[in-house]
Design an enzyme around this catalytic site. Structure first.
Site, PDB file in Angstrom:
ATOM      1  CG  ASP A 306     -45.166 -26.351 -32.020  1.00  0.00           C
ATOM      2  OD1 ASP A 306     -44.949 -26.030 -33.226  1.00  0.00           O
ATOM      3  OD2 ASP A 306     -44.216 -25.773 -31.329  1.00  0.00           O
ATOM      4  CG  ASP A 307     -46.088 -30.660 -29.239  1.00  0.00           C
ATOM      5  OD1 ASP A 307     -44.783 -30.370 -29.274  1.00  0.00           O
ATOM      6  OD2 ASP A 307     -46.511 -30.421 -27.792  1.00  0.00           O
ATOM      7  CG  HIS A 357     -41.622 -29.417 -31.824  1.00  0.00           C
ATOM      8  ND1 HIS A 357     -40.691 -27.980 -31.503  1.00  0.00           N
ATOM      9  CD2 HIS A 357     -42.228 -29.452 -30.872  1.00  0.00           C
ATOM     10  CE1 HIS A 357     -41.401 -27.434 -30.233  1.00  0.00           C
ATOM     11  NE2 HIS A 357     -42.211 -28.227 -29.964  1.00  0.00           N
ATOM     12  CG  HIS A 361     -41.478 -31.082 -26.360  1.00  0.00           C
ATOM     13  ND1 HIS A 361     -41.539 -30.179 -25.392  1.00  0.00           N
ATOM     14  CD2 HIS A 361     -42.250 -30.765 -27.310  1.00  0.00           C
ATOM     15  CE1 HIS A 361     -42.071 -28.955 -25.695  1.00  0.00           C
ATOM     16  NE2 HIS A 361     -42.774 -29.323 -26.917  1.00  0.00           N
ATOM     17  CG  HIS A 448     -49.487 -27.359 -29.144  1.00  0.00           C
ATOM     18  ND1 HIS A 448     -49.738 -26.193 -28.741  1.00  0.00           N
ATOM     19  CD2 HIS A 448     -48.211 -27.592 -29.092  1.00  0.00           C
ATOM     20  CE1 HIS A 448     -48.650 -25.700 -28.427  1.00  0.00           C
ATOM     21  NE2 HIS A 448     -47.562 -26.775 -28.309  1.00  0.00           N
TER      22      HIS A 448
END
Length: 482
Positions: A306-307, A357, A361, A448
């Protein structure tokens, strides 16, 4: 796959406006976040929008990200690091780290009344041309009073090699005239307290605090954004005063004139006098055809990251995955995709799956359907611009999802079975052990790629679990073959 029940406290609708302010008005694929349109209809005012910047053209750009993926400590922060603008980067880092430290101590470390609070700091480039760099950081901090929404602009003068506050756009000699005109525009506005207004302009320190968000419009006007909490009783939103180019130009400092000029007619390059601007090459690993792994017959695992993308972490991760012929799913954040399109292309070229995503966020369950759609649609558009293909999957930040979020998109949601908590434990060995000890057949694992320690954990994960007979596949492949 195992499923997880998650509940999330909903905040009043006024607190949700933070994410809308910096997402809803942007066209898909555009950079960053516009402020609210000017409501000023007085002479000399204009509603001209600010100009967008393509961050992928800034050589050596890195986006400094930090986030959690846990609903008990929901935060996501980002700011850019541009070669040559070290003093400006240091100022942004200091401000972000102070806000994050305050949030974590008050919300993440056992505050009984902190349920449902969230910190989100996103960035937008205002200008990146010639010897001028301008960035706005927008903060939605729901741990405090009022809307928790605020914004600040950071400016860098490459000619003087100095970080400048927003008020430096106006010359010292014209400061009084500018302030008088601004006070006149603010007087009588809804929510503006006369005493607070007078106090805000009474001293240089107070003025610098209040006038910390100033940017040029596409036609050379100057937009001044004031947080409502600085002018009176805290309330959702902000107050915007926009002066026309004709009105503001006589007030500008030499730096302000260059910033105005580079905003109206930006050049193709940015030169801040950096001694070097290294640009790491994106990996060129290419998938050797479609994945034919049958997860009904062999043990499969879906690693998800993620991210990102992040430079250079994502590039390093792609090399680790290629060494073991492992495929993964990347749930990318839109503002990072815009900055690092070449890394997203490299992910797709290597046979990995690109998921959505959100743009910056936020907890999607606290947004309106229009805000959710904006967050996801902008990110999907950015991914398509990079790879030619839109995502089909999305991971809601913090795993926060409800019926309203599901109804706002056609993307399929993906949660996880194994949470490494790598955002909390920046320890490669601990992260690797969490996956190796906890993962079971057909699990989805949360990691991540913005954390170097998480990327460093991947070789041990791949080496150990490959030896145990595991195959690493994308989430869509796992779903399709079960």
């Amino acid at each position: 796959m195992r499923t997880h029940a998650r509940t999330h406290a909903l905040l009043p609708s006024l607190l949700l406006l933070g994410a809308l302010t910096f997402t809803a008005a942007c066209a898909p694929g555009s950079n960053g976040a516009p402020g609210a349109a000017s409501s000023d209809a007085r002479p000399g005012a204009t509603t001209s929008p600010t100009r967008g910047v393509d961050p992928s053209r800034i050589k050596g750009l890195q986006i400094v990200n930090d986030s959690s993926e846990h609903s008990s400590c929901p935060f996501a922060t980002s700011y850019p690091e541009v070669p040559g603008a070290e003093a400006m980067t240091a100022a942004m880092r200091k401000d972000v780290e102070q806000r994050l430290a305050t949030f974590r101590s008050g919300v993440c470390e056992g505050d009984q009344g902190s349920a449902g609070r969230e910190l989100n700091i996103s960035h937008r480039f205002l200008v990146a041309s010639g010897d001028v760099l301008g960035v706005r950081l927008t903060t939605a901090d729901q741990s405090g009073a009022g809307s928790g929404l605020s914004s600040r602009t950071y400016w860098y003068d490459g000619a003087d090699r100095a970080h400048s506050p927003a008020v430096a756009l106006v010359s010292d000699g014209a400061r009084d005239a500018f302030l008088t005109a601004l006070k006149d525009q603010l007087t009588g506005r809804e929510g503006v307290d006369a005493t607070a207004l007078e106090g805000a302009f009474s001293a240089p320190d107070a003025r610098a605090t209040v006038l910390d968000d100033m940017a040029f419009t596409a036609d050379g006007g100057l937009k001044v954004t004031v947080d409502r909490g600085d002018m009176g009783v805290p309330a959702a939103g902000e107050i915007v005063v926009t002066f026309s180019a004709k009105t503001v130009t006589p007030w500008l400092s030499a730096f302000g004139e260059r910033a105005q000029r580079q905003t109206v007619a930006p050049g193709r390059s940015l030169d801040l006098g950096a001694s070097s601007t290294p640009v790491p090459a994106a990996p060129t690993h290419t998938a050797s055809g479609d994945d034919d792994t049958d997860c009904k017959r062999v043990k499969c695992l879906a690693l998800t990251f993620d991210d990102g993308p992040a430079a250079p972490e994502t590039a390093t991760l792609l090399t680790h995955l290629a060494r073991y012929e492992a495929r993964a799913t990347f749930f990318t954040v839109g503002q990072n995709v815009a900055a690092h399109r070449e890394l997203v292309r490299a992910e797709a070229r290597a046979g990995h799956e690109i998921g959505n995503h959100s743009w910056n966020h936020p907890d999607l369950t606290k947004l309106t359907p229009a805000q959710v759609a904006s967050q996801l649609n902008r990110t999907s558009a950015a991914v398509k611009a990079a790879t030619g293909k839109e995502p089909t999957l999305f991971r809601p930040p913090y795993g926060a999802i409800n019926a309203q979020v599901k109804a706002a998109t056609t993307l399929s949601p993906v949660l996880w079975d194994v949470d490494t908590e790598d955002w909390k434990y920046r320890d490669a060995a601990k992260v690797a052990r969490a996956v190796i000890d906890k993962a079971q057949r057909n699990d989805v694992v949360l990691l991540h790629d913005i954390h170097p320690t998480s990327v460093a954990a991947v070789p041990e994960i791949l080496r150990t679990l490959t030896a145990r007979g595991y195959h690493f596949v994308t989430v869509s492949h796992l779903r399709a073959t079960l």
